[in-house]
Design a protein around this motif. Structure first.
Motif, PDB file in Angstrom:
ATOM      1  N   HIS A 284     -20.262  -8.737  23.668  1.00 15.69           N
ATOM      2  CA  HIS A 284     -20.414  -9.890  24.131  1.00 15.69           C
ATOM      3  C   HIS A 284     -19.333 -10.732  24.250  1.00 15.69           C
ATOM      4  CE1 HIS A 284     -24.805  -9.330  22.299  1.00 15.69           C
ATOM      5  NE2 HIS A 284     -24.658  -8.864  23.532  1.00 15.69           N
ATOM      6  N   ALA A 285     -18.320 -10.745  23.534  1.00 10.33           N
ATOM      7  CA  ALA A 285     -17.197 -11.658  23.447  1.00 10.33           C
ATOM      8  C   ALA A 285     -16.547 -11.362  24.947  1.00 10.33           C
ATOM      9  CB  ALA A 285     -16.326 -11.498  22.357  1.00 10.33           C
ATOM     10  N   ARG A 286     -16.418 -10.309  25.089  1.00 11.84           N
ATOM     11  CA  ARG A 286     -15.593  -9.539  26.405  1.00 11.84           C
ATOM     12  C   ARG A 286     -16.437 -10.322  27.638  1.00 11.84           C
ATOM     13  NH1 ARG A 286     -16.046  -4.289  23.970  1.00 11.84           N
ATOM     14  NH2 ARG A 286     -14.259  -4.374  22.484  1.00 11.84           N
ATOM     15  N   ASP A 287     -17.409 -10.555  27.482  1.00 13.64           N
ATOM     16  CA  ASP A 287     -18.438 -11.121  28.607  1.00 13.64           C
ATOM     17  C   ASP A 287     -18.265 -12.606  28.757  1.00 13.64           C
ATOM     18  OD1 ASP A 287     -19.180  -8.441  29.004  1.00 13.64           O
ATOM     19  OD2 ASP A 287     -21.242  -8.872  27.984  1.00 13.64           O
ATOM     20  N   GLN A 288     -17.610 -13.191  27.591  1.00 12.09           N
ATOM     21  CA  GLN A 288     -17.259 -14.592  27.598  1.00 12.09           C
ATOM     22  C   GLN A 288     -16.272 -15.023  28.454  1.00 12.09           C
ATOM     23  OE1 GLN A 288     -19.646 -16.935  25.838  1.00 12.09           O
ATOM     24  NE2 GLN A 288     -20.618 -15.296  25.517  1.00 12.09           N
ATOM     25  N   LYS A 289     -16.437 -16.264  29.235  1.00 12.33           N
ATOM     26  CA  LYS A 289     -15.378 -16.765  29.898  1.00 12.33           C
ATOM     27  C   LYS A 289     -13.977 -17.244  29.277  1.00 12.33           C
ATOM     28  CE  LYS A 289     -18.295 -18.441  33.438  1.00 12.33           C
ATOM     29  NZ  LYS A 289     -19.128 -19.630  34.191  1.00 12.33           N
ATOM     30  N   ASN A 290     -14.081 -17.492  28.058  1.00 14.76           N
ATOM     31  CA  ASN A 290     -13.304 -18.227  27.328  1.00 14.76           C
ATOM     32  C   ASN A 290     -12.614 -17.222  26.488  1.00 14.76           C
ATOM     33  OD1 ASN A 290     -15.218 -17.886  25.749  1.00 14.76           O
ATOM     34  ND2 ASN A 290     -14.730 -19.732  24.478  1.00 14.76           N
ATOM     35  N   TYR A 291     -12.896 -16.117  26.497  1.00 13.69           N
ATOM     36  CA  TYR A 291     -12.481 -14.622  25.783  1.00 13.69           C
ATOM     37  C   TYR A 291     -11.003 -14.539  26.358  1.00 13.69           C
ATOM     38  CZ  TYR A 291     -11.661 -10.103  23.711  1.00 13.69           C
ATOM     39  OH  TYR A 291     -11.192  -9.187  23.135  1.00 13.69           O
TER      40      TYR A 291
END
Lengths: 1110, 114
Positions: A284-291
């Motif tokens: 899920h983190a990888r899908d986050q913009k701020n990752y």
């Protein structure tokens, strides 16, 4: 009225049953739905409860962590602003860390970047930790050589986070307190917004245990928390998830292990689920913009303590990929066999925000289900109870408002119905039923009440009217009774003088006082005729009165119409001859008799014939009869004037209003009609003016086979036969208080040459008798003063019986009651006044004859008795039968009422055994004598040494023939079989049979045989010689064989339905019981015959002889 | 010559065919047979060449009745001028036995069974 009062017919009961039925249906529905679907739903609900529990716990954790985060942030802001003086830091920072004495806070510190606090010192940290007493102690350890803190995980990661946010470390063992702990780190920045270091607050995880314990208590099962790396932070049994490790100082210390390190196969699914969650976070983190993936690399490089995997996770968490909206429940895992609980369970994994810890609640499924069941049970109970209460309330309301008023109304109406039935209208009252004022029942009651009031009012009016009417009726009835009494009394009073007038006039005319001239004779005839007409009228008035009051009783017997009509026509002959009218009795002599009252039929015929004569001037009156169905139809046809249709319509009315007819008919036809109808017949008239009249009436046919010859025998028959055996003059005693009647009787009897003795009272008559008078008959008036004819009769009967001295009563009342009373006290007959001469003479003659006949009958009765006794006396005695060596013999004979001529005998002579059985035709003395002669003949032949039974029969025949045909001259003969038994030396015996009689029944070893004796002989006594007809047959008998001899009294015995007993039934009974003794077989057969005959008359003698070979 | 008709039985004489019809159940006593005996005697007063006794409807005849018939047959046999025909019904058991006896009384008697 229909009785609806049974409780099970009431509406209340139906209503109750309906409600109960409904309740049962509803409860069954609820229970089944709850059982089938409810549990699942409740299980889901129960899971929700756990979710809520978890959410609450996570919220609490979050609040705690936010609190700590806020404290740390606060510490960071203050440390950024404090002048960089060691003393200032040392004095202010511990106060902040103490956080109002929160003992869960194990310690905290400020950790600047290298050379940032003091330009000469790479490491200048300030760190405090609580000692056992809870006081914060300053430690300088991290500033010493060898130690350092810039590579620590809690230091490295936080610089990449958003300023002001807390980075939670993984859990660890505090090197000072040896307690599990986590650290919240917040980055500090200098005034150029460059990262200047980190402040930390250490949180003791011990404090979490209390929270977990409280959750655990509420949930049953167990609860644990792991940190972001899935390392245990808490566990119910911490020693299971701790391992030995070396701490910084190189001393071994306990350390929590990772979930994946927990090597328990049963725990593996849960560990995998936790790891999967970590994978999810990374993904899920990888899908986050701020990752920012580079952060992981940086962190990895900056800290030797952080491997790549942990660094990657840290980088992911910094992007904060899990956003919770509604619930913290992240995942539910079903475990078939849970490691700690040892049963199927469900693990609820909750996500803790910010720290990325995981709270896990493990709960046994049984517990979830039990909760569900419990809830379900409580729910069912509540729903059922509520339903029942509601239904009960509905029923109460329904019953109170509808059923009770309705049933009360019905009951009240029923009671009123009963009252109305019993005509107690005055007790009727207005209905008062509660709770019905405004509803339909109320309306109904209101309407009914109005009707009731009307009925009561009407009834009151009616009562008043009725009372008036009743008074009128009583008056009228009394008047009517007075009128009837007057009529009846007057008629009665008129009868005797009228009879006397007629009698005297008749006897004058007969020449009692010497010869009269023609004119006087004709005048006397007129007096007689007028008197007789008047007498008929008076009788009619009496009859009419009786018919009207239904007091006329019929004495129905078999009545021969032809003979009765002869009497009537004879009486009318003179009247008819005077008018040139021929009277013709055309009734066939074989017309069956009527079942009727003889006197009344005579009256009917009398009325109709006299009417016919009245309206016929010339021609003939013919009377004929025929049978239609069960009735005789008698027609009186005349050639008279006939009637108009109008006259026909009113012909049967009493006192016909049409004058022309009424004067002629009077009460006659009205009475005739009623008399016919009283017999069950009907009467009608066919007529046309100038074409004659045909009057028909019907009477029931008598079913009695013989005409009952009462004292009232046919007129002609009696006149024809003269009294027999009257050698001397017959004496008649006449008793009457009326001298006129005595004179009339004298006149009648004197002419017939009777010797007459007169008595003027009962006592006088009795006095004569006491003094030795023995009259041949007494003619006695009933109504006499002082002593009635009945009393006189009783006295006479004390001396002579009815068949010794006939008494004829004279009465003016031709009522049955009088007749019955007279006959009861012992009178033989009665005559009504006016006494007709011919009738008196005829009756006297028949009674004198009957006296003679009775004596004859007695003689015959005695004869039969003698015959019966001779018959029984001649039967073989039981001792004789017992002496028979080879045969067991049992005999039975019962004579018929009129004694038939049955015969049987068992004779032993010179060692030989003879058996005879026979039946003489007819009944009575002669038949009995025939049997006696036969017995004697057989015995005589034996005594004379006749050895051949074939010769017996011709000899007996000769003797009987000569006696019967030549001497006795009667039509009698008999059937006769003679049997002889001879034993065989080889065992068993032979039975020789000769003579014709009934079939001989033989049962050999259960097999039945019928031996026809038809060809073995002939009737005895019918012809003079039967030599050629005699033959003989023989039967071989073995032990136990049965022979049955009988007479036709058995086979021709009839039952009340006229069916015959028959040879088949006899054979069947014998065959069924052949094994029994001769005596038993005989008894069984006789019982069966008697049972078959029932009450039927025994027509013939019954004889049975059973032989059984010993 | 009067026919005898009751509910239980009847004896009728048909003069044209000189046939006497016996019918029903005859279980009578001696005096009750008197009119029947009279009827039979009356028939014999005229010289008929043929007399027929029809017993086909006679269900029951008691011993007294058989005796009457037997005597009638015997009288006819002694006259030797009359042909006697007896018409019987085999279904009535008593007839099978007794009609044969009549035949013995009058061997020339002609039997006709139904």
């Amino acid at each position: 009225m229909i009785d609806n009062s049974n409780w099970y017919n009431s509406l209340s009961f139906y209503g109750f049953i309906g409600i109960v039925f409904f309740a049962i249906l509803l409860i069954l529905g609820i229970v089944s739905i709850m059982t089938i679907n409810g549990k699942e739903l409740i299980a889901v609900e129960s899971s929700k409860v756990i979710e809520q529990l978890g959410n609450n716990a996570v919220s609490e954790l979050t609040i705690r962590s936010s609190e700590i985060a806020a404290l740390t942030k606060n510490l960071a802001t203050i440390s950024e602003q404090l002048p960089k003086s060691v003393s200032t830091f040392k004095s202010i920072i511990p106060k902040l860390i103490d956080f109002r004495g929160d003992f869960d806070i194990a310690g905290g510190g400020v950790w600047p970047e290298p050379y940032a606090f003091q330009s000469d010192k790479k490491r200048r940290s300030f760190f405090w930790a609580r000692n056992l007493e809870g006081s914060l102690i300053y430690y300088d350890d991290y500033n010493k050589v060898g130690m350092g803190y810039h590579h620590e995980e809690w230091y490295v990661a936080v610089r990449h986070m958003k300023p002001g946010t807390c980075s939670w470390s993984e859990s660890y063992m505090d090197p000072y307190s040896y307690q599990p702990m986590v650290t919240c780190s917040v980055a500090t920045f200098d005034h150029n917004a460059h990262f200047s270091g980190v402040v930390t607050i250490d949180l003791k995880l011990e404090g979490l245990q209390a929270l977990i314990a409280s959750v655990q208590q509420k949930s049953s099962g167990y609860v644990f928390i792991v940190d972001r790396n899935n390392k245990f932070i808490s566990f119910p049994q911490p020693e299971l998830v701790t391992q030995l490790d070396l701490n910084i100082q190189g001393t071994p210390s306990k350390e929590f292990m990772l979930a994946s390190e927990f090597i328990e196969p049963l725990f593996e699914p849960l560990a995998q689920a936790l790891d999967m969650m970590t994978q999810d976070i990374l993904r899920h983190a990888r899908d986050q913009k701020n990752y920012n993936p580079s952060i992981a690399t940086t962190i990895n490089q900056e800290s030797y303590k952080i491997d790549h995997a942990k660094a990657e996770l840290l980088a992911a968490i910094i992007a904060n990929p899990i956003q919770n909206n509604r619930t913290y429940l992240y995942k539910t895992v079903h475990l078939e066999q849970e490691w700690l609980l040892k049963e199927a369970s469900t693990a609820f994994i909750f996500h803790v925000p910010h720290s990325y810890w995981k709270l896990v609640i493990v709960k046994p499924n049984s517990n979830i289900n039990a909760v569900a069941s419990n809830i379900s049970r409580i729910l069912i109970f509540h729903i059922v109870a509520t339903t029942l209460i509601i239904l009960g309330l509905i029923y109460l309301v329904y019953s109170h408002l509808l059923i009770r008023p309705l049933s009360q109304t019905t009951q009240a109406l029923q009671e009123m119905g009963l009252l109305a039935n019993e005509m107690k209208f005055e007790e009727l009252k207005v209905l008062e039923i509660p709770y019905t004022r405004f509803n339909e029942i109320g309306l109904l009651i209101e309407v009914f009440d109005k009707i009731t009031i009307q009925v009561i009012e009407q009834h009151c009016q009616l009562k008043t009217v009725n009372k008036a009417l009743e008074e009128n009726i009583i008056q009228l009835t009394q008047l009517n009774i007075l009128k009837d009494e007057f009529l009846e009394n007057t008629s009665q009073e008129l009868k005797t003088p009228l009879n006397s007038i007629i009698g005297l006039a008749e006897s004058l005319n007969e020449g009692v006082t010497g010869s009269l001239n023609a004119s006087t004779k004709s005048n006397l005839v007129m007096i007689v005729n007028t008197g007789k007409r008047l007498s008929v009228l008076v009788n009619n008035i009496l009859d009419f009165s009786k018919l009207k009051h239904n007091t006329l009783e019929l004495q129905q017997i078999s009545v021969t119409i032809k003979e009765l009509l002869d009497v009537v026509l004879t009486l009318h002959q003179s009247l008819a001859s005077a008018k040139d009218v021929h009277l013709i009795n055309n009734i066939a002599s074989d017309l069956p008799p009527a079942f009727a009252d003889e006197n009344r039929v005579q009256q009917i015929l009398h009325n109709l014939v006299s009417n016919a004569i009245k309206f016929t001037e010339t021609g003939y009156i013919v009377i004929y009869g025929k049978v239609v169905n069960d009735f005789l139809v008698i027609c009186i046809s005349d050639t008279g004037s006939g009637m108009t249709v109008e006259q026909l319509q009113h012909i049967f009315e009493s006192y016909n209003e049409q004058e022309s007819l009424s004067s002629h008919i009077g009460l006659g036809l009205a009475i005739t009609k009623q008399l016919v109808e009283l017999h069950g017949g009907r009467i009608w008239i066919e007529s046309q003016i100038h074409q004659g009249t045909r009057c028909y009436f019907t009477l029931p046919i008598s079913t009695q086979t013989e005409t009952v010859h009462t004292a009232l025998l046919s007129f002609q028959e009696l006149v024809v036969s003269p009294p027999e055996n009257m050698t001397s003059k017959t004496t008649i005693l006449c008793v009457d208080d009326e001298p006129v009647t005595l004179q009339v009787l004298h006149n009648y009897l004197y002419l017939e040459d009777y010797h007459i003795i007169q008595a003027k009272s009962g006592s006088e008559a009795l006095h004569l008798i006491e003094n030795g008078l023995k009259p041949d008959a007494v003619v006695l008036d009933v109504m006499m003063p002082k002593m009635t004819g009945y009393e006189v009769t009783k006295k006479i009967r004390e001396k002579w019986k009815a068949d010794e001295l006939p008494i004829i009563l004279l009465t003016a009342n031709n009522q049955i009651a009088d007749l019955v009373m007279g006959l009861e006290v012992g009178a033989n007959d009665y005559l009504t006044k006016p006494v007709s001469k011919d009738e008196l003479l005829a009756r006297l003659k028949i009674h004198l004859n009957l006296t003679h006949l009775k004596a004859e009958n007695m003689r015959m009765g005695a004869e039969l008795e003698v015959t019966r006794r001779i018959q029984q006396m001649l039967l073989p005695k039981a001792e004789e039968l017992d002496q028979v060596v080879h045969l067991e013999i049992s005999g039975f004979m019962a004579p018929a009422e009129e004694v038939g001529g049955d015969y049987y005998d068992v004779l032993q002579h010179d060692g030989r055994l003879f058996i005879g059985i026979g039946d003489a035709t007819g009944h009575g003395l002669e038949s009995g004598m025939l049997a006696l002669m036969t017995q004697t003949a057989v015995r005589t032949l034996l005594e004379h040494g006749e050895t051949d039974i074939k010769k017996f029969l011709p000899s007996i025949n000769g003797m009987i023939y000569k006696n019967v045909q030549e001497r006795m001259q009667v039509d009698k003969n008999l059937s006769l079989s003679i049997l002889e038994y001879k034993s065989l030396s080889s065992g068993g015996g032979v039975l020789y049979i000769t003579g014709q009689h009934e079939d001989v029944i033989v049962v050999r070893n259960g097999e039945l045989e019928q031996i026809d004796t038809c060809d073995l002989g002939f009737f005895i006594g019918l012809i003079d010689n039967i030599n050629d007809d005699i033959a003989q047959t023989e039967i071989l008998l073995q032990k136990g064989d049965v022979v049955v001899l009988y007479t036709d009294g058995i086979t021709e015995a009839v039952n009340p339905k006229d069916a015959e007993y028959g040879i088949e039934r006899l054979c069947h009974v014998v065959q069924e019981h052949w094994k029994k003794t001769a005596e038993s077989i005989k008894n069984i057969v006789i019982d069966d015959v008697r049972q078959f005959m029932g009450q039927q008359k025994v027509f013939d003698d019954i004889t049975l002889l059973v032989l059984k070979h010993k | 010559m009067e026919n005898i008709i009751t509910k239980a039985y009847s004896v009728k004489y048909d003069a044209e065919t000189t046939t006497v019809y016996f019918q029903g159940v005859m279980r009578l006593n001696g005096t009750e047979y008197v009119p029947i005996k009279q009827l039979l005697n009356d028939i014999l007063e005229v010289d008929h060449p043929v007399i027929i006794l029809n017993l086909q409807g006679l269900e029951v005849l008691n011993s007294s009745g058989i005796s009457i018939l037997g005597r009638f047959v015997f009288t006819v046999a002694n006259k030797k001028t009359i042909h006697l025909i007896v018409q019987g019904a085999e279904k009535f058991v008593w007839q099978r036995k007794w009609v044969l006896n009549f035949k013995r009384l009058m061997p020339s008697l002609l039997l006709e069974w139904k």
